[in-house]
Design a protein around this motif. Structure first.
Motif, PDB file in Angstrom:
ATOM      1  N   HIS A 205      21.016 -22.263  36.949  1.00 58.23           N
ATOM      2  CA  HIS A 205      22.633 -23.154  37.008  1.00 58.23           C
ATOM      3  C   HIS A 205      21.453 -24.146  36.207  1.00 58.23           C
ATOM      4  CE1 HIS A 205      24.909 -20.249  38.157  1.00 58.23           C
ATOM      5  NE2 HIS A 205      25.746 -20.502  37.390  1.00 58.23           N
ATOM      6  N   TRP A 206      20.525 -24.338  36.344  1.00 59.08           N
ATOM      7  CA  TRP A 206      19.608 -26.056  35.725  1.00 59.08           C
ATOM      8  C   TRP A 206      19.801 -26.368  34.324  1.00 59.08           C
ATOM      9  CZ3 TRP A 206      18.557 -28.848  38.884  1.00 59.08           C
ATOM     10  CH2 TRP A 206      17.290 -29.990  39.273  1.00 59.08           C
ATOM     11  N   ALA A 207      19.544 -25.329  33.668  1.00 59.83           N
ATOM     12  CA  ALA A 207      19.773 -25.989  32.263  1.00 59.83           C
ATOM     13  C   ALA A 207      21.431 -26.461  31.736  1.00 59.83           C
ATOM     14  CB  ALA A 207      20.152 -24.888  31.037  1.00 59.83           C
ATOM     15  N   MET A 208      22.142 -25.552  33.104  1.00 59.11           N
ATOM     16  CA  MET A 208      23.485 -26.505  32.271  1.00 59.11           C
ATOM     17  C   MET A 208      23.564 -27.457  33.246  1.00 59.11           C
ATOM     18  SD  MET A 208      26.505 -27.190  34.867  1.00 59.11           S
ATOM     19  CE  MET A 208      26.287 -26.071  35.805  1.00 59.11           C
TER      20      MET A 208
ATOM     21  N   SER B 125      22.328 -30.379  31.057  1.00 61.38           N
ATOM     22  CA  SER B 125      22.642 -30.709  29.601  1.00 61.38           C
ATOM     23  C   SER B 125      23.817 -32.035  30.401  1.00 61.38           C
ATOM     24  CB  SER B 125      23.528 -29.588  29.272  1.00 61.38           C
ATOM     25  OG  SER B 125      24.596 -29.315  29.887  1.00 61.38           O
ATOM     26  N   VAL B 126      24.504 -31.707  30.974  1.00 52.03           N
ATOM     27  CA  VAL B 126      25.518 -32.483  31.696  1.00 52.03           C
ATOM     28  C   VAL B 126      25.051 -34.305  32.623  1.00 52.03           C
ATOM     29  CG1 VAL B 126      26.765 -33.184  33.819  1.00 52.03           C
ATOM     30  CG2 VAL B 126      26.658 -30.898  32.428  1.00 52.03           C
TER      31      VAL B 126
ATOM     32  N   ARG C 266      35.131 -33.555  28.567  1.00 52.21           N
ATOM     33  CA  ARG C 266      34.331 -32.935  29.303  1.00 52.21           C
ATOM     34  C   ARG C 266      35.027 -33.334  30.663  1.00 52.21           C
ATOM     35  NH1 ARG C 266      28.187 -34.196  30.025  1.00 52.21           N
ATOM     36  NH2 ARG C 266      27.803 -32.713  28.982  1.00 52.21           N
TER      37      ARG C 266
END
Length: 259
Positions: free
Chosen positions: A136-139, A142-143, A153
């Motif tokens: 989940h690192w890409a998510m 992005s946050v 969000r």
């Protein structure tokens, strides 16, 4: 409402900003990533009649000194324990935290059982191991790689976004900056596989608090397999920040466990 007082403490990792209110049993609160001691003002005021509540700005956040290197969860834990001992003059505190602060609170109870009276992890996702973080690192990037958060969000995290809350969130994330926020997340990723063993090792009162719409709903199934004594309280109609959505309900749960 009792006035919350600001103070600064010199530590081996620089000057740390704290907010304090109340008298009674010592309670040390650690905010979530990208926020600050202000995160806990509503909860601290709800507990001020029976607890001496101190909330810190973790290093690199809020008005505490900036980080000049990577900080691990153990680094945050050691500093929190040292600072709490300085503030409370050796009296054993309850260590509490939300999200990333919950990771530090759990570590404090597991690593320093003789120096901690109890732990309160708020919205700690127990099942997030290192593999989850990798996948989940890409998510995650992005946050947290941009201080600005879109309203849609934010609405998934809180019961209600008031103009005052939105402004506070923006201030806190810009004060921290993207490097400090991402460094906290690297610390959590590196430490994630220690969670289960830390819960198993707890030998003091432990109260896990989650929102019914938060990210830590796995605790209902996992926590009983790790501890016979840890208690779970789920706050209705709240997200990842139940202490913001319903501070009086969270305060009631803490009172019931620790008074």
């Amino acid at each position: 409402m009792t006035a919350v007082k600001d103070g600064f403490y010199d530590t081996r990792h620089g000057r740390i900003h704290c907010r304090a209110v109340g008298e009674g049993a010592p309670l040390f609160l650690m905010h979530s990533n990208g926020r600050s001691a202000y995160e806990f003002d509503p909860l601290a005021n709800a507990l001020a009649d029976r607890f001496r509540v101190v909330s810190w700005d973790m290093p690199g956040h809020g008005d505490s000194d900036r980080l000049i290197r990577h900080f691990t969860i153990r680094n945050y834990c050691d500093l929190a324990i040292e600072l709490a001992a300085q503030i409370f003059r050796g009296e054993q505190p309850i260590m509490a935290g939300a999200s990333s602060g919950a990771v530090v609170a759990l570590a404090a109870g597991a690593i320093y059982p003789a120096r901690v009276a109890g732990v309160i992890p708020i919205e700690l996702p127990l099942s997030r191991d290192q593999a989850w973080w990798r996948d989940h690192w890409a998510m995650i990037e992005s946050v947290f790689s941009c201080p600005e958060e879109p309203l849609d969000r934010l609405q998934t995290k809180f019961r209600e976004i008031t103009p005052e809350l939105a402004a506070r969130l923006r201030i806190d994330r810009y004060k921290a900056g993207t490097w400090a926020m991402m460094d906290v997340l690297w610390a959590g990723r590196e430490d994630a596989d220690a969670t289960f063993e830390r819960v198993r090792s707890l030998r003091m009162p432990a109260l896990f608090i989650n929102g019914d719409k938060g990210v830590a709903m796995d605790a209902a199934a996992i926590l009983p397999t790790l501890s016979d004594t840890a208690k779970l309280t789920v706050i209705k109609d709240s997200g990842h920040y139940p202490h913001t959505d319903h501070p009086l309900a969270v305060a009631a749960a803490i009172r019931a466990m620790f008074e």
